[in-house]
Design an enzyme around this catalytic site. Structure first.
Site, short mmCIF file in Angstrom:
data_model
loop_
_atom_site.label_atom_id
_atom_site.label_comp_id
_atom_site.label_asym_id
_atom_site.label_seq_id
_atom_site.Cartn_x
_atom_site.Cartn_y
_atom_site.Cartn_z
N THR A 135 -6.61 2.98 -4.92
CA THR A 135 -6.04 3.68 -5.82
C THR A 135 -4.91 2.80 -6.80
OG1 THR A 135 -6.29 5.63 -4.21
CG2 THR A 135 -4.36 5.71 -6.24
N ASP A 155 0.92 -1.09 0.03
CA ASP A 155 -0.11 -0.03 0.11
C ASP A 155 0.97 1.19 -0.09
OD1 ASP A 155 -2.37 1.73 0.25
OD2 ASP A 155 -1.97 2.01 2.30
N SER A 156 0.27 2.49 -0.58
CA SER A 156 1.13 3.74 -0.25
C SER A 156 1.55 3.92 1.12
CB SER A 156 0.37 4.76 -0.76
OG SER A 156 -0.91 5.07 0.03
N GLU A 175 -4.37 9.56 8.41
CA GLU A 175 -2.70 9.33 8.57
C GLU A 175 -2.52 10.32 9.78
OE1 GLU A 175 0.06 7.93 6.94
OE2 GLU A 175 -1.16 6.78 5.40
N CYS A 219 -11.32 3.07 0.04
CA CYS A 219 -9.79 3.28 0.02
C CYS A 219 -9.62 2.73 1.54
CB CYS A 219 -9.81 4.90 0.42
SG CYS A 219 -8.14 5.41 0.95
N THR A 220 -8.47 2.08 1.72
CA THR A 220 -8.15 1.21 2.49
C THR A 220 -7.80 1.89 3.91
OG1 THR A 220 -5.73 0.80 1.83
CG2 THR A 220 -7.43 -0.75 1.59
N HIS A 221 -7.53 3.30 3.91
CA HIS A 221 -7.61 4.05 4.97
C HIS A 221 -8.91 4.28 5.61
CE1 HIS A 221 -3.60 5.36 3.17
NE2 HIS A 221 -3.15 5.82 4.41
N CYS A 253 -4.39 -1.45 -1.65
CA CYS A 253 -4.71 -0.02 -2.10
C CYS A 253 -5.66 0.07 -3.02
CB CYS A 253 -3.30 0.57 -2.49
SG CYS A 253 -3.49 2.25 -3.01
N TYR A 295 -0.81 8.14 -2.95
CA TYR A 295 -1.11 7.95 -4.55
C TYR A 295 -2.14 8.63 -4.93
CZ TYR A 295 2.29 3.80 -3.99
OH TYR A 295 3.40 3.09 -4.07
#
Lengths: 266, 266
Positions: B77, B12-13, B153, B185-187, B75, B44
């Protein structure tokens, strides 16, 4: 040999440095300017010193190959991490934005000075060192405000959430009764109105843009490198990733002088 | 030849993919997992398709050299931009998170389905295509929410500003009376509580993590690549930039199984 007809090179991670480029273009309208935004790797401010130095080296190398006569690091994060490194690497004058920001803060004559910036800038304590040199008895407080770059990049300057986030970030400065607040990131002037509302109208906000431009002027004059051209300078823009918002903001700053954005791979 | 004793590679990013890695580790506790977060170049989602493919290629190459038996793009994206590219490049099964997210949405049995994601994911229309294939008569609405990754984040999940920003982003979904909302989005699972409060308790929130894990299980079983080990799998973590917050979040997810984070240059 460096000649006065060569361009000034300017880089930043993204659009923030355009605030500095605009001030330089306004003060030195006959100079050619080459601007590079490292949009494929932005933001810099959340990353480690080693990574930021590596990115700054790539950006500077790109501009130095274009035969620039001076290099402006229009990014506080890159200045804090990589100014010494780039001064050793480049054969032309290298100007950062932290010394100019500190000069602008000292020029307000106040003693209680706040500094906001990215994680990397604040962690470096570069502003504290620079301000302390100019105002030895200053009381300096600083804090990292990592969400301000994304808010500026996403055009949320006028959104009520930005005000709430600023209230969280700026509470310690209000408690400490700061008199001067340094916008220690070239993105932050894009949020100036909201910052001023939150800290109150009595706090003097300073940024590096105008001071960096006059600092650059003095160095070019001293080295007899000011352009002798009488026509308007040519502005050339590069970015490491295509970005419509970059073009939009550049158009706001430079009007018809912004003609195109070229994508490059560092 | 690919062997069942080899590790599963996940990238992932940044920290978002840890939500997927945690689901995989929970379902397949005996599997070795190698995780890579491309923290030097995150995010990303604001970048162009070409740049995202290039970054995904670098990340995948790093993991493939470690002799993994399957590659998980954790991810959305990178899945939207680079899944086809990586499937052509890799000789092992490649699993993205969009098909699993679409399966999870379809499994709710609802017809009015919303999708939120990064600029790049939403622009790709990958979720719409995947959901439409499973639920041909679905009414799908989608919107990019670019500030949610920085808010996650920066650990602003519980800050009132996050709620205000979500109210702006999610207003069209509330007007459209969505019944199921895909956290594309995995976040975003890190902001699940705030999202649920804003859309209301009746909206079903789905993400890709659990479905991606069971999807991976089925593929490994079909190819007879499930680990035969009886002891706990070994978890190894790499990132392209040092990042204390990454280690913190990884510790929250994996406890004592997270032992260290190694920095690598792609």
């Amino acid at each position: 040999m460096t000649e006065s007809g060569q361009a000034i090179g300017i880089f930043d991670s993204g659009v923030g440095g355009l605030t500095v480029a605009a001030a330089i273009s306004a003060l030195l309208p006959n100079e050619d300017i080459i601007y590079l935004g490292d949009t494929a790797r932005l933001p810099y401010g959340s990353k480690s010193k080693e990574t930021i130095i590596r990115y700054a080296e790539h950006a500077a190398s790109f501009l130095l190959k274009k035969q620039i006569k001076a290099l402006v690091i229009a990014c506080n994060t890159a200045t804090a991490a990589a100014l010494d490194f780039l001064r050793e690497m480049a054969l032309v004058p290298v100007i950062g934005v932290i010394e100019p920001g500190a000069l602008a803060a000292a020029a307000t004559g106040k003693k209680v000075i706040g500094v906001i910036g990215t994680n990397a800038t604040i962690k470096s304590r570069a502003y504290e060192t620079a301000i302390r040199r100019l105002v030895p008895d200053a009381q300096i407080i600083s804090a990292a405000c990592p969400l301000l770059v994304p808010l500026a990049e996403e055009n949320f300057a006028a959104h009520p959430a930005t005000r709430l986030i600023l209230e969280t970030y700026l509470a310690p400065f209000i408690s400490a009764k700061v008199e001067t607040l340094v916008l220690g990131c070239t993105h932050y002037p894009l949020l100036r109105t909201a910052v001023q509302e939150v800290v109150g109208q009595n706090v003097i906000l300073v940024d590096s843009a105008a001071t960096a431009a006059s600092y650059l002027h003095d160095i070019l004059q001293e080295k007899e490198l000011l352009s002798a051209k009488e026509s308007a300078g040519k502005l050339t823009f590069f970015a490491t990733d295509t970005n419509e918002r970059f073009s939009q903001i550049a158009k706001n700053f430079f009007g018809e002088h912004f003609t195109s954005l070229t994508q490059v791979d560092l």
